[in-house]
Enzyme design. Structure first.
Site, short mmCIF file in Angstrom:
data_model
loop_
_atom_site.label_atom_id
_atom_site.label_comp_id
_atom_site.label_asym_id
_atom_site.label_seq_id
_atom_site.Cartn_x
_atom_site.Cartn_y
_atom_site.Cartn_z
N CYS A 54 7.60 4.17 6.08
CA CYS A 54 6.74 4.01 4.97
C CYS A 54 7.68 3.74 3.61
O CYS A 54 6.94 3.04 2.67
CB CYS A 54 5.81 5.15 4.62
SG CYS A 54 6.83 6.85 4.27
N CYS B 1 -1.22 8.41 7.49
CA CYS B 1 -2.46 8.12 6.95
C CYS B 1 -3.36 7.72 8.00
O CYS B 1 -2.86 7.04 9.09
CB CYS B 1 -2.50 6.88 6.04
SG CYS B 1 -1.45 7.30 4.78
N CYS C 56 0.82 -1.18 0.03
CA CYS C 56 -0.02 -0.04 -0.20
C CYS C 56 1.04 1.30 -0.14
O CYS C 56 0.49 1.95 -0.74
CB CYS C 56 -0.84 -0.07 1.30
SG CYS C 56 -2.09 1.20 1.28
N CYS C 57 1.89 1.34 0.87
CA CYS C 57 2.78 2.53 0.89
C CYS C 57 3.46 2.51 -0.26
O CYS C 57 3.85 3.68 -0.76
CB CYS C 57 3.88 2.22 2.13
SG CYS C 57 3.27 2.79 3.72
N CYS D 183 -3.37 4.01 9.65
CA CYS D 183 -2.47 3.59 10.13
C CYS D 183 -1.73 4.62 11.14
O CYS D 183 -0.62 4.57 11.39
CB CYS D 183 -1.19 3.46 9.06
SG CYS D 183 -1.79 2.26 7.78
S1 SF4 Z 1 0.42 4.58 5.73
FE1 SF4 Z 1 -1.07 3.11 5.56
S2 SF4 Z 1 -2.89 3.97 4.29
FE2 SF4 Z 1 -1.11 5.26 3.92
S3 SF4 Z 1 0.02 4.27 2.30
FE3 SF4 Z 1 1.07 3.40 3.96
S4 SF4 Z 1 -0.48 1.39 4.32
FE4 SF4 Z 1 -1.58 2.65 3.14
#
Ligand code: SF4
Length: 240
Positions: free
Chosen positions: A236, A210, A127-128, A213
């Site tokens: 991240c 985010c 996701c990151c 998280c």
């Molecule tokens: S901090 Fe969490 S929601 Fe944001 S990009 Fe990374 S995994 Fe995704």
């Protein structure tokens, strides 16, 4: 220290840039944050930008003193708190900076459709990678140097952050002008200059990322303990 004018990517060979970064890291270790940013803006001009998570606008404020109108790059992951977007909008409205908002290739809905909902729970690294690392890499292409708000006191993983260093992954100069600052230094600068901060910092959050998280801090935790809490993940990928 003397400054070296870097006029374009073609003039600035990678090895030259790397040597420049390493020399500046040594020479500027004891310099003030403003002096470090003055060196960066004198050296790189429009090929320099500040990245900001909009936790606060301290580095953006310092950079705008060194170079009014400086580019401030913000990554809008699609998962930010409203307060973070509000801080971005306020910075854009009141500060002498040029805010550039980067977005991932996919919206959250498109990502959910392809990878399933709540990817941040199942594979936060992926996701990151898609929502932060890739867009930043693409957004930084036009710059030779970028500044961050990293501080050595934030967490053990940031304890050796140089004030100027070489970002091997992106092959760019990475400037961390407040690396030597403490939270007290940040608070004092915010008070003295009336710098915008994310309202969530007044609401129990030590670091703001985010929404899915990020949680509030518990008693005695370091500032970044509320990020990916309960997981081994601490960064991240932007600074790895
Ligand atoms: S901090 Fe969490 S929601 Fe944001 S990009 Fe990374 S995994 Fe995704």
């Amino acid at each position: 220290m003397t400054t070296t004018q870097i006029s374009s990517d073609t003039d600035a060979h990678t090895e030259e840039l790397k040597a420049l970064a390493e020399r500046a890291g040594r020479d500027l270790e004891d310099a003030s944050a403003l002096e470090i940013l003055q060196w960066a803006t004198d050296t790189f001009g429009k090929k320099f930008c500040v990245t900001s998570s909009m936790e606060d606008a301290v580095v953006a404020h310092l950079a705008s003193r060194a170079m009014p109108g400086v580019d401030v790059v913000f990554l809008d992951t699609g998962y930010h708190f409203e307060e973070t977007i509000g801080t971005r909008d306020a910075v854009e409205a009141v500060m002498d900076v040029n805010v550039i908002t980067l977005t991932p290739r996919q919206t959250v809905a498109e990502q959910d459709a392809e990878f399933g909902p709540r990817l941040f729970e199942r594979d936060p690294d992926l996701c990151c990678a898609m929502r932060k690392v890739k867009p930043l890499e693409e957004g930084l292409t036009q710059y030779a140097a970028w500044a961050t708000g990293l501080r050595r006191d934030e967490s053990p993983t940031r304890a050796n952050t140089p004030v100027v260093g070489w970002d091997e992954k992106r092959r760019k100069v990475k400037v961390s002008p407040i690396a030597r600052w403490t939270q007290d230094d940040v608070d004092a600068y915010v008070t003295e200059h009336g710098v915008l901060t994310n309202p969530l910092l007044m609401d129990g959050y030590g670091s703001v990322g985010c929404a899915p998280c990020t949680r509030r801090l518990l008693e005695g935790e370091d500032a970044r303990a509320g990020r990916w809490a309960g997981r081994a993940k601490t960064e991240c990928g932007l600074h790895g």
